[in-house]
Design a protein around this motif. Structure first.
Motif, PDB file in Angstrom:
ATOM      1  N   ASN A 211     -17.974  12.863   1.366  1.00  0.00           N
ATOM      2  CA  ASN A 211     -18.133  11.501   1.885  1.00  0.00           C
ATOM      3  C   ASN A 211     -17.392  10.549   0.946  1.00  0.00           C
ATOM      4  O   ASN A 211     -17.688  10.503  -0.250  1.00  0.00           O
ATOM      5  CB  ASN A 211     -19.629  11.160   1.938  1.00  0.00           C
ATOM      6  N   CYS A 212     -16.411   9.808   1.488  1.00  0.00           N
ATOM      7  CA  CYS A 212     -15.547   8.964   0.651  1.00  0.00           C
ATOM      8  C   CYS A 212     -15.622   7.492   1.049  1.00  0.00           C
ATOM      9  O   CYS A 212     -15.833   7.158   2.213  1.00  0.00           O
ATOM     10  CB  CYS A 212     -14.085   9.382   0.800  1.00  0.00           C
ATOM     11  N   HIS A 213     -15.377   6.644   0.078  1.00  0.00           N
ATOM     12  CA  HIS A 213     -15.101   5.231   0.328  1.00  0.00           C
ATOM     13  C   HIS A 213     -13.877   4.899  -0.526  1.00  0.00           C
ATOM     14  O   HIS A 213     -13.951   4.898  -1.752  1.00  0.00           O
ATOM     15  CB  HIS A 213     -16.299   4.366  -0.063  1.00  0.00           C
ATOM     16  N   LEU A 214     -12.755   4.654   0.139  1.00  0.00           N
ATOM     17  CA  LEU A 214     -11.481   4.470  -0.560  1.00  0.00           C
ATOM     18  C   LEU A 214     -11.118   2.988  -0.645  1.00  0.00           C
ATOM     19  O   LEU A 214     -11.757   2.139  -0.036  1.00  0.00           O
ATOM     20  CB  LEU A 214     -10.374   5.262   0.156  1.00  0.00           C
ATOM     21  N   ALA A 215     -10.048   2.706  -1.398  1.00  0.00           N
ATOM     22  CA  ALA A 215      -9.635   1.324  -1.670  1.00  0.00           C
ATOM     23  C   ALA A 215      -9.410   0.548  -0.380  1.00  0.00           C
ATOM     24  O   ALA A 215      -8.881   1.069   0.599  1.00  0.00           O
ATOM     25  CB  ALA A 215      -8.350   1.332  -2.498  1.00  0.00           C
ATOM     26  N   ALA A 216      -9.795  -0.726  -0.401  1.00  0.00           N
ATOM     27  CA  ALA A 216      -9.693  -1.591   0.790  1.00  0.00           C
ATOM     28  C   ALA A 216      -8.327  -2.287   0.839  1.00  0.00           C
ATOM     29  O   ALA A 216      -7.486  -2.105  -0.032  1.00  0.00           O
ATOM     30  CB  ALA A 216     -10.824  -2.610   0.770  1.00  0.00           C
ATOM     31  N   HIS A 217      -8.126  -3.066   1.908  1.00  0.00           N
ATOM     32  CA  HIS A 217      -6.993  -3.974   2.131  1.00  0.00           C
ATOM     33  C   HIS A 217      -5.738  -3.267   2.657  1.00  0.00           C
ATOM     34  O   HIS A 217      -5.460  -2.120   2.333  1.00  0.00           O
ATOM     35  CB  HIS A 217      -6.680  -4.813   0.889  1.00  0.00           C
ATOM     36  N   MET A 218      -5.005  -4.027   3.457  1.00  0.00           N
ATOM     37  CA  MET A 218      -3.861  -3.509   4.211  1.00  0.00           C
ATOM     38  C   MET A 218      -2.822  -2.809   3.326  1.00  0.00           C
ATOM     39  O   MET A 218      -2.315  -1.750   3.645  1.00  0.00           O
ATOM     40  CB  MET A 218      -3.209  -4.671   4.968  1.00  0.00           C
ATOM     41  N   ASN A 219      -2.497  -3.426   2.179  1.00  0.00           N
ATOM     42  CA  ASN A 219      -1.337  -2.956   1.416  1.00  0.00           C
ATOM     43  C   ASN A 219      -1.658  -1.870   0.392  1.00  0.00           C
ATOM     44  O   ASN A 219      -0.851  -1.587  -0.485  1.00  0.00           O
ATOM     45  CB  ASN A 219      -0.649  -4.151   0.717  1.00  0.00           C
ATOM     46  N   TYR A 220      -2.846  -1.240   0.503  1.00  0.00           N
ATOM     47  CA  TYR A 220      -3.201  -0.204  -0.462  1.00  0.00           C
ATOM     48  C   TYR A 220      -3.220   1.198   0.150  1.00  0.00           C
ATOM     49  O   TYR A 220      -3.967   2.069  -0.304  1.00  0.00           O
ATOM     50  CB  TYR A 220      -4.564  -0.504  -1.097  1.00  0.00           C
ATOM     51  N   ALA A 221      -2.407   1.439   1.165  1.00  0.00           N
ATOM     52  CA  ALA A 221      -2.403   2.756   1.824  1.00  0.00           C
ATOM     53  C   ALA A 221      -2.050   3.877   0.847  1.00  0.00           C
ATOM     54  O   ALA A 221      -2.687   4.945   0.834  1.00  0.00           O
ATOM     55  CB  ALA A 221      -1.434   2.758   3.003  1.00  0.00           C
ATOM     56  N   LEU A 222      -1.050   3.643   0.002  1.00  0.00           N
ATOM     57  CA  LEU A 222      -0.648   4.686  -0.959  1.00  0.00           C
ATOM     58  C   LEU A 222      -1.757   4.948  -1.963  1.00  0.00           C
ATOM     59  O   LEU A 222      -1.999   6.098  -2.345  1.00  0.00           O
ATOM     60  CB  LEU A 222       0.636   4.270  -1.698  1.00  0.00           C
ATOM     61  N   GLN A 223      -2.435   3.889  -2.395  1.00  0.00           N
ATOM     62  CA  GLN A 223      -3.542   4.073  -3.338  1.00  0.00           C
ATOM     63  C   GLN A 223      -4.664   4.891  -2.699  1.00  0.00           C
ATOM     64  O   GLN A 223      -5.275   5.732  -3.351  1.00  0.00           O
ATOM     65  CB  GLN A 223      -4.079   2.723  -3.815  1.00  0.00           C
TER      66      GLN A 223
ATOM     67  N   CYS B 260     -14.210  16.156   5.584  1.00  0.00           N
ATOM     68  CA  CYS B 260     -13.966  14.966   4.766  1.00  0.00           C
ATOM     69  C   CYS B 260     -14.097  13.745   5.673  1.00  0.00           C
ATOM     70  O   CYS B 260     -13.426  13.671   6.712  1.00  0.00           O
ATOM     71  CB  CYS B 260     -12.565  15.045   4.163  1.00  0.00           C
ATOM     72  N   PHE B 261     -14.943  12.805   5.303  1.00  0.00           N
ATOM     73  CA  PHE B 261     -15.247  11.686   6.192  1.00  0.00           C
ATOM     74  C   PHE B 261     -15.622  10.476   5.358  1.00  0.00           C
ATOM     75  O   PHE B 261     -15.803  10.570   4.140  1.00  0.00           O
ATOM     76  CB  PHE B 261     -16.387  12.056   7.155  1.00  0.00           C
ATOM     77  N   GLY B 262     -15.743   9.341   6.034  1.00  0.00           N
ATOM     78  CA  GLY B 262     -16.186   8.143   5.325  1.00  0.00           C
ATOM     79  C   GLY B 262     -15.378   6.931   5.735  1.00  0.00           C
ATOM     80  O   GLY B 262     -14.616   6.949   6.710  1.00  0.00           O
ATOM     81  N   ASP B 263     -15.547   5.862   4.964  1.00  0.00           N
ATOM     82  CA  ASP B 263     -14.744   4.660   5.140  1.00  0.00           C
ATOM     83  C   ASP B 263     -13.471   4.872   4.339  1.00  0.00           C
ATOM     84  O   ASP B 263     -13.388   4.512   3.167  1.00  0.00           O
ATOM     85  CB  ASP B 263     -15.516   3.422   4.652  1.00  0.00           C
ATOM     86  N   LEU B 264     -12.482   5.485   4.998  1.00  0.00           N
ATOM     87  CA  LEU B 264     -11.229   5.798   4.313  1.00  0.00           C
ATOM     88  C   LEU B 264     -10.328   4.570   4.236  1.00  0.00           C
ATOM     89  O   LEU B 264      -9.329   4.579   3.530  1.00  0.00           O
ATOM     90  CB  LEU B 264     -10.509   6.952   5.021  1.00  0.00           C
ATOM     91  N   ASN B 265     -10.686   3.538   4.981  1.00  0.00           N
ATOM     92  CA  ASN B 265     -10.100   2.203   4.860  1.00  0.00           C
ATOM     93  C   ASN B 265      -8.636   2.091   5.293  1.00  0.00           C
ATOM     94  O   ASN B 265      -7.965   1.097   4.983  1.00  0.00           O
ATOM     95  CB  ASN B 265     -10.262   1.666   3.428  1.00  0.00           C
ATOM     96  N   PHE B 266      -8.106   3.072   6.020  1.00  0.00           N
ATOM     97  CA  PHE B 266      -6.734   2.958   6.526  1.00  0.00           C
ATOM     98  C   PHE B 266      -6.683   1.927   7.654  1.00  0.00           C
ATOM     99  O   PHE B 266      -7.590   1.842   8.475  1.00  0.00           O
ATOM    100  CB  PHE B 266      -6.216   4.320   6.995  1.00  0.00           C
ATOM    101  N   ARG B 267      -5.594   1.162   7.699  1.00  0.00           N
ATOM    102  CA  ARG B 267      -5.463   0.036   8.617  1.00  0.00           C
ATOM    103  C   ARG B 267      -4.357   0.295   9.645  1.00  0.00           C
ATOM    104  O   ARG B 267      -3.648   1.287   9.574  1.00  0.00           O
ATOM    105  CB  ARG B 267      -5.164  -1.251   7.840  1.00  0.00           C
ATOM    106  N   ILE B 268      -4.233  -0.633  10.595  1.00  0.00           N
ATOM    107  CA  ILE B 268      -3.145  -0.595  11.586  1.00  0.00           C
ATOM    108  C   ILE B 268      -2.082  -1.569  11.101  1.00  0.00           C
ATOM    109  O   ILE B 268      -2.335  -2.771  10.972  1.00  0.00           O
ATOM    110  CB  ILE B 268      -3.660  -0.987  12.984  1.00  0.00           C
TER     111      ILE B 268
END
Length: 426
Positions: free
Chosen positions: A144-156, A186-194
């Motif tokens: 269960n993951c919670h990854l970095a937020a915001h549009m421009n952090y896809a690579l992070q 693997c699941f969670g708020d992975l925070n990927f955006r459109i």
């Protein structure tokens, strides 16, 4: 596949829920969230929450007793015959595993761990928590993951996920890392955006039901093309509306001043371990097949600015062993008037300990610690395989309130109940 099905394969139903609850308290009714009335009935529930209220005072009180979300799930699932196998919490990240009582003796080698990635790795506001165990002899892992937020952090986000997969360490030689397990969820708020599309285009695509116009600009879909480790993971089609960001207690996307773009932040992926060629290219003696039956969200819940995402999976497996490690049963009639006896017989050596115990559980119990009474198994010597051990229980320890009960042998080393009696009356 059909050949081993005929030879005693098991088909089990797994339900995964992931939900960023945004520090909210649980809703009164979580029945539809758990899809309690599906047929065939569920065997395993895996629930991953993010942003459970972790204010310092609240977090400390939750460490001393179960948090309100754990209580809500246990109170709902225990009457249906589900027992909490284990859980792990890191700040706002919470992972809960429940199993039908009948499966408990076949869930072994349970371990849980966590990895912090947020704010220099010190504060557990972002990262991953995982539970792994052997299920009928198959090593499975839930992350269960919670990854970095915001549009421009896809690579992070990609770097964080890869970091978690590489550094989490289990102390078993055959499966020291997450990707060593036969199957990983693997699941969670992975925070990927459109990305690229504007707010108006995204909202009109959602409103007109043309979600396919958005798929190619979903950051996780785009990253999968570039990142080999992501290509090892499978995901169902995103045939449900983006689950972020909503006004609370509504089905309206963000109407605040920020007007966040909708996105599929909340996801469920899975990975089957690549097969190593068996000797002389023979068939896999103990296969495990995973099929996703449903991948959707539940829009009816409004306590958070995210909607929960649900995944239903069929696990088809050949059991690596058929019998529990230990048989246990009550002897004669159990009554608070005259005390009672039980016997147990070890079928297979499992590193037993003088700290092992037998619990008397009321049918519908919530977890291994939810016993009415317990007795230590042995004060000094430990039993041999096939030796029948008898234990007496003083009548003062027998519950005055009669009813249906079950005996469970808890192994301290394996951190699990490894033997259950049939249900009986007290």
């Amino acid at each position: 596949q059909s050949a081993w099905k005929l030879a005693g394969g098991l088909r089990l139903l797994l339900q995964i829920v992931t939900w960023n609850v945004a520090t909210a308290e649980p809703p009164e009714d979580i029945t539809s969230l758990l899809q309690l009335d599906v047929q065939p009935p569920t065997d395993l529930y895996v629930i991953g929450l993010q942003e459970v209220n972790a204010a310092p005072v609240r977090f400390l009180s939750d460490m001393l007793q179960e948090d309100s979300w754990s209580h809500a799930f246990m109170d709902t699932l225990a009457p249906r015959g589900f027992v909490k196998v284990t859980s792990i919490r890191m700040q706002g990240l919470l992972l809960l595993i429940f199993a039908k009582q009948i499966h408990l003796p076949y869930i072994q080698k349970i371990q849980a761990t966590y990895t912090r990635t947020g704010i220099f790795g010190y504060w557990g506001n972002k990262g991953g928590v995982s539970v792994r165990f052997s299920f009928y002899g198959h090593m499975v892992c839930f992350l269960n993951c919670h990854l970095a937020a915001h549009m421009n952090y896809a690579l992070q986000r990609v770097d964080e996920l890869e970091h978690i997969l590489e550094v989490q360490d289990f102390d078993l030689t055959d499966t020291p890392r997450i990707r060593d397990h036969k199957v990983v969820f693997c699941f969670g708020d992975l925070n990927f955006r459109i990305t690229d599309h504007g707010l108006h285009f995204i909202r009109s695509s959602i409103n007109s039901g043309r979600l396919n116009l958005l798929w190619s600009k979903d950051q996780l879909t785009m990253m999968k093309i570039k990142e080999p480790f992501l290509q090892e993971f499978e995901e169902g089609h995103l045939n449900f509306k983006p689950t972020y960001k909503f006004d609370r207690n509504s089905e309206n996307y963000d109407t605040s001043g920020k007007k966040r773009k909708p996105a599929w932040t909340d996801r469920i992926l899975w990975r089957i371990k690549p097969k190593t060629p068996p000797p002389e290219d023979g068939p896999d003696e103990y296969p495990l097949l995973v099929t996703q039956d449903k991948y959707t969200s539940d829009m009816s819940y409004g306590v958070s600015d995210h909607k929960p995402v649900l995944g239903s999976f069929s696990l088809e497996l050949r059991k690596c062993f058929d019998t529990p490690m230990l048989y246990i049963s009550p002897v004669g009639v159990w009554s608070a008037d005259e005390g009672a006896c039980l016997t147990y017989t070890v079928q297979e050596d499992f590193m037993s300990s003088t700290w092992d115990w037998v619990g008397l559980y009321k049918v519908g119990f919530k977890s291994a610690s939810d016993y009415e009474t317990f007795v230590w198994v042995r004060e000094n010597e430990l039993p041999e395989v096939n030796e029948v051990i008898q234990i007496s229980i003083d009548r003062d320890e027998i519950p005055l309130l009669g009813g249906e009960y079950v005996l469970g042998y808890y192994s301290t080393n394996l951190q699990s109940i490894i033997g259950l009696s049939t249900n009986f009356q007290v």
